[in-house]
Scaffold this motif. Structure first.
Motif, PDB file in Angstrom:
ATOM      1  N   ARG A 103       0.826  -1.211   0.000  1.00 36.36           N
ATOM      2  CA  ARG A 103       0.000   0.000   0.000  1.00 36.36           C
ATOM      3  C   ARG A 103       0.858   1.258   0.000  1.00 36.36           C
ATOM      4  O   ARG A 103       0.429   2.303  -0.490  1.00 36.36           O
ATOM      5  CB  ARG A 103      -0.923  -0.009   1.226  1.00 36.36           C
ATOM      6  N   VAL A 104       2.077   1.159   0.521  1.00 37.39           N
ATOM      7  CA  VAL A 104       2.966   2.320   0.518  1.00 37.39           C
ATOM      8  C   VAL A 104       3.340   2.672  -0.919  1.00 37.39           C
ATOM      9  O   VAL A 104       3.480   3.844  -1.275  1.00 37.39           O
ATOM     10  CB  VAL A 104       4.223   2.047   1.372  1.00 37.39           C
ATOM     11  N   LEU A 105       3.492   1.661  -1.770  1.00 38.62           N
ATOM     12  CA  LEU A 105       3.817   1.917  -3.172  1.00 38.62           C
ATOM     13  C   LEU A 105       2.712   2.689  -3.875  1.00 38.62           C
ATOM     14  O   LEU A 105       2.950   3.366  -4.876  1.00 38.62           O
ATOM     15  CB  LEU A 105       4.054   0.590  -3.910  1.00 38.62           C
ATOM     16  N   ASP A 106       1.495   2.588  -3.358  1.00 31.08           N
ATOM     17  CA  ASP A 106       0.333   3.254  -3.958  1.00 31.08           C
ATOM     18  C   ASP A 106       0.156   4.675  -3.447  1.00 31.08           C
ATOM     19  O   ASP A 106      -0.775   5.371  -3.844  1.00 31.08           O
ATOM     20  CB  ASP A 106      -0.931   2.429  -3.654  1.00 31.08           C
ATOM     21  N   ASP A 107       1.060   5.116  -2.567  1.00 31.98           N
ATOM     22  CA  ASP A 107       0.971   6.468  -2.000  1.00 31.98           C
ATOM     23  C   ASP A 107       1.198   7.497  -3.107  1.00 31.98           C
ATOM     24  O   ASP A 107       2.171   7.424  -3.846  1.00 31.98           O
ATOM     25  CB  ASP A 107       2.026   6.634  -0.893  1.00 31.98           C
ATOM     26  N   LYS A 108       0.287   8.463  -3.217  1.00 27.28           N
ATOM     27  CA  LYS A 108       0.348   9.432  -4.316  1.00 27.28           C
ATOM     28  C   LYS A 108       1.189  10.667  -3.983  1.00 27.28           C
ATOM     29  O   LYS A 108       1.427  11.505  -4.853  1.00 27.28           O
ATOM     30  CB  LYS A 108      -1.074   9.876  -4.687  1.00 27.28           C
TER      31      LYS A 108
END
Length: 420
Positions: free
Chosen positions: A204-209
């Protein structure tokens, strides 16, 4: 003006714009209906735990965005923030997976709710059409759903969208990647909330915008380098089937989507004309979700496409849908006798499948003809006492302006012939 207004972050659909939304829903669902998907409808609210388990306790949806309520009996409920968990719950409850015909192929259309900061393309109440194929692990099924979504968008006239594709691995290879990613992330300069995500679901950290977070992720371990042979082969087959169907896509190794239940195939439809809220839809495979919510092992795949976002994409491309006229015939009576007779004619036309409307309210000829023109009707029926005495009505072509007398008894047949 009314004292009340639509709640912040929501919108009303009113004519004529609502016709576009209906057309979009129809276009998205049409390929599904032609491919063996049956319609399913679930309640607008569910047990909170269904989404906590299925969507994921670390997601923004569960931690920040769900509308929750406590019933008088003490039950914890949530307005549904997404469709997949609800559809799978309903399929399990109805034992659809035991009917002996897997996959169970379902489609839905409805409203969903998330408490988010209001901005263009992001609403607290929004509409989606979704599809789920439950109970089969087959790359052809993943490819089918991607192809059907592409077909739906193209049928609407959209061309400037892109399909992003990735694989998230499975329960065999993802734990190895998870550990490597956690090790990398723990050394970054991140806030406490993001650090908690590292321990719960680091993907989910990779999905941080946020730009400052993305800048630090440049050298993050790549999931593709950790995929097991089975996941690599599965993903390559999905790619090959989509390519063979002539559907263009882009490999995006950073695509993880925002829900915890995804495994292997994940994809997203984006439209660059929508600014920061570029995603118009997406989905993927969720092989472990059934077990997460207490069901048997049922590998599944699905997607949801945003109706609101799709309408915005159409507007961004300047696409005007060819919408059928809501009214084909408009009846204008002159006098009480004509009022009764023409009302009967309108009823008969409707029963014959011809869209017809009536000049209600006893307006004069000038006002009624203005209403007829605004209705978009191709033909207008006008009758007064003299016409009825002769057994005819005046049929006017609103495009050419030509007008002719038609015997009253022949009106339905004449209009059916002219309207094709």
């Amino acid at each position: 003006m009314s004292t009340f207004q639509a709640p912040k972050g929501t919108y009303d659909l009113t004519p004529p714009r609502s016709a576009t939304f209906l057309a979009v829903r129809e276009a998205i669902s049409a390929p599904l209906r032609d491919s063996g998907y049956g319609y399913i409808e679930t309640p607008g609210f569910e047990n909170v735990e269904l989404f906590a388990r299925g969507v994921g306790e670390s997601t923004d949806i569960v931690t920040k965005e769900m509308y929750t309520l406590t019933t008088k009996g003490g039950d914890q409920l949530a307005l549904r923030p997404e469709g997949t968990a609800s559809v799978l719950r309903a399929a399990l409850e109805a034992n659809l997976h035991k009917a002996g015909n897997l996959p169970v192929k379902l489609w839905y259309s409805g409203s969903f709710y998330r408490y988010e900061r209001q901005q263009a393309g992001r609403y607290r109440h929004f509409s989606q059409v979704g599809a789920e194929a439950i109970g089969s692990e087959d790359p052809a099924l993943d490819a089918e759903l991607i192809i059907l979504a592409d077909q739906a968008y193209r049928s609407l006239g959209l061309r400037q969208f892109r399909i992003l594709l990735n694989s998230l691995g499975d329960k065999a290879c993802r734990p190895v990647y998870r550990e490597a990613l956690q090790t990398f992330l723990r050394d970054l300069d991140l806030d406490e909330e993001t650090r908690r995500r590292i321990e719960i679901n680091p993907l989910r950290v990779l999905d941080d915008k946020r730009a400052d977070v993305q800048k630090q992720l440049t050298d993050a371990p790549k999931l593709r380098d950790y995929l097991c042979d089975a996941c690599k082969a599965y993903h390559e087959e999905v790619r090959a089937l989509i390519t063979a169907a002539g559907v263009a896509f882009e490999d995006d190794e950073k695509l993880v989507r925002g829900l915890d239940y995804y495994t292997r195939t994940t994809f997203e439809f984006v439209h660059d004309g929508l600014g920061s809220q570029s995603a118009v839809g997406g989905g993927g495979r969720y092989d472990g979700l059934s077990e997460m919510i207490g069901g048997p092992e049922l590998p599944s795949v699905g997607w949801a496409l945003g109706v609101d976002r799709t309408v915005l994409a159409l507007e961004a491309e300047g696409v005007d849908l060819d919408l059928p006229a809501t009214t084909s015939v408009y009846a204008v009576p002159l006098g009480e006798e004509a009022r009764r007779v023409l009302f009967g004619v309108v009823t008969e036309l409707r029963r014959a499948g011809i869209a017809a409307d009536f000049a209600f309210g006893g307006r004069g000829l000038k006002g009624a003809m203005k209403s007829a023109n605004r209705s978009g009707a191709r033909y207008t029926l006008v009758a007064g006492e003299r016409d009825l005495a002769e057994g005819v009505v005046q049929l006017k072509d609103m495009e050419s302006g030509e007008q002719s007398a038609v015997p009253l008894a022949e009106v339905p047949a004449e209009l059916a012939k002219r309207l094709g």
